[in-house]
Design a protein around this motif. Structure first.
Motif, short mmCIF file in Angstrom:
data_model
loop_
_atom_site.label_atom_id
_atom_site.label_comp_id
_atom_site.label_asym_id
_atom_site.label_seq_id
_atom_site.Cartn_x
_atom_site.Cartn_y
_atom_site.Cartn_z
N CYS A 46 0.84 -1.18 0.00
CA CYS A 46 0.00 0.00 0.00
C CYS A 46 0.88 1.24 0.00
O CYS A 46 1.48 1.57 1.02
N PRO A 47 0.99 1.92 -1.15
CA PRO A 47 1.79 3.14 -1.19
C PRO A 47 1.06 4.27 -0.45
O PRO A 47 -0.15 4.40 -0.55
N ILE A 48 1.83 5.07 0.28
CA ILE A 48 1.26 6.13 1.11
C ILE A 48 1.92 7.46 0.76
O ILE A 48 3.15 7.57 0.77
N ASP A 49 1.09 8.48 0.46
CA ASP A 49 1.61 9.83 0.25
C ASP A 49 1.06 10.79 1.30
O ASP A 49 1.18 12.00 1.17
N PHE A 50 0.45 10.23 2.34
CA PHE A 50 -0.08 10.97 3.48
C PHE A 50 -1.30 11.82 3.15
O PHE A 50 -1.65 12.71 3.91
N GLY A 61 -5.35 -13.08 4.90
CA GLY A 61 -4.30 -13.63 5.74
C GLY A 61 -2.90 -13.25 5.29
O GLY A 61 -1.93 -13.86 5.70
N GLU A 62 -2.80 -12.24 4.46
CA GLU A 62 -1.51 -11.78 3.94
C GLU A 62 -0.96 -10.67 4.84
O GLU A 62 -1.70 -10.06 5.61
N SER A 63 0.32 -10.40 4.73
CA SER A 63 0.90 -9.27 5.44
C SER A 63 0.66 -7.99 4.64
O SER A 63 0.31 -8.05 3.46
N LEU A 64 0.84 -6.87 5.30
CA LEU A 64 0.60 -5.57 4.69
C LEU A 64 1.88 -4.75 4.80
O LEU A 64 2.43 -4.61 5.90
N THR A 65 2.36 -4.21 3.68
CA THR A 65 3.52 -3.33 3.68
C THR A 65 3.09 -1.95 3.24
O THR A 65 2.51 -1.78 2.17
N LEU A 66 3.35 -0.97 4.10
CA LEU A 66 3.10 0.43 3.77
C LEU A 66 4.40 1.01 3.25
O LEU A 66 5.46 0.82 3.85
N LEU A 67 4.34 1.70 2.13
CA LEU A 67 5.52 2.25 1.48
C LEU A 67 5.33 3.73 1.20
O LEU A 67 4.31 4.14 0.66
N THR A 68 6.32 4.52 1.58
CA THR A 68 6.38 5.91 1.16
C THR A 68 7.71 6.14 0.47
O THR A 68 8.69 5.44 0.75
N VAL A 82 2.04 -5.98 9.83
CA VAL A 82 2.28 -4.73 9.11
C VAL A 82 3.76 -4.40 9.13
O VAL A 82 4.41 -4.49 10.17
N GLU A 83 4.28 -4.02 7.96
CA GLU A 83 5.66 -3.57 7.84
C GLU A 83 5.64 -2.16 7.25
O GLU A 83 4.75 -1.82 6.47
N PHE A 84 6.63 -1.36 7.63
CA PHE A 84 6.74 0.01 7.15
C PHE A 84 8.03 0.12 6.35
O PHE A 84 9.09 -0.26 6.82
N ALA A 85 7.92 0.65 5.13
CA ALA A 85 9.09 0.75 4.25
C ALA A 85 9.20 2.18 3.70
O ALA A 85 8.20 2.82 3.39
N VAL A 86 10.44 2.63 3.62
CA VAL A 86 10.74 3.95 3.06
C VAL A 86 11.77 3.75 1.97
O VAL A 86 12.79 3.10 2.18
N ALA A 87 11.49 4.30 0.80
CA ALA A 87 12.42 4.21 -0.33
C ALA A 87 12.78 5.63 -0.77
O ALA A 87 12.10 6.59 -0.43
N THR A 88 13.83 5.73 -1.53
CA THR A 88 14.23 7.01 -2.12
C THR A 88 14.14 6.87 -3.62
O THR A 88 14.64 5.90 -4.19
N GLY A 89 13.50 7.82 -4.26
CA GLY A 89 13.35 7.80 -5.71
C GLY A 89 12.31 8.81 -6.13
O GLY A 89 11.79 9.55 -5.31
N LYS A 90 12.01 8.81 -7.37
CA LYS A 90 10.99 9.71 -7.90
C LYS A 90 9.63 9.02 -7.78
O LYS A 90 9.37 8.05 -8.49
N PRO A 91 8.77 9.49 -6.87
CA PRO A 91 7.45 8.89 -6.78
C PRO A 91 6.68 9.08 -8.08
O PRO A 91 6.78 10.14 -8.70
N ASP A 92 5.97 8.08 -8.47
CA ASP A 92 5.17 8.18 -9.69
C ASP A 92 3.93 9.00 -9.38
O ASP A 92 3.25 8.77 -8.40
N VAL A 93 3.65 9.98 -10.22
CA VAL A 93 2.47 10.82 -10.00
C VAL A 93 1.44 10.62 -11.06
O VAL A 93 1.63 10.11 -12.07
#
Length: 90
Positions: free
Chosen positions: A5-9, A28-35, A79-90
């Motif tokens: 689940c991508p998050i832009d707040f 029954g799957e895990s959930l990863t939040l990504l910003t 739930v897992e929280f992930a942060v990446a660096t890059g150009k977010p797709d808009v």
């Protein structure tokens, strides 16, 4: 398997998070939040506050956003929280 689940707040991403959490619990799957942090902001934050500071701040905000979305009562999903660096797709 995991649900990403991508998050832009924004409020729409809050709605997507609610939906993704329901899907994760149901399946029954895990959930990863990504910003995603912009590389230019990452460099500026590193110069001002040290390397990794923006990532740490983004992770804290991601966790806060998650907890606020569910009023401190998170869904019964891993739930897992992930942060990446890059150009977010808009």
């Amino acid at each position: 398997m995991t649900i990403l689940c991508p998050i832009d707040f924004s409020e729409p991403s809050r709605g997507a998070l609610r939906y993704a959490a329901i899907a994760a619990v149901y399946s029954g799957e895990s959930l990863t939040l990504l910003t995603v942090n912009d590389p230019l902001l990452e460099q500026a934050a590193a110069m001002a506050n040290g390397r990794g500071s923006l990532e740490a701040d983004a992770r804290r905000e991601l966790e806060r956003f998650f907890n606020d979305t569910f009023s401190g009562r998170p869904p019964a999903a891993q739930v897992e929280f992930a942060v990446a660096t890059g150009k977010p797709d808009v």
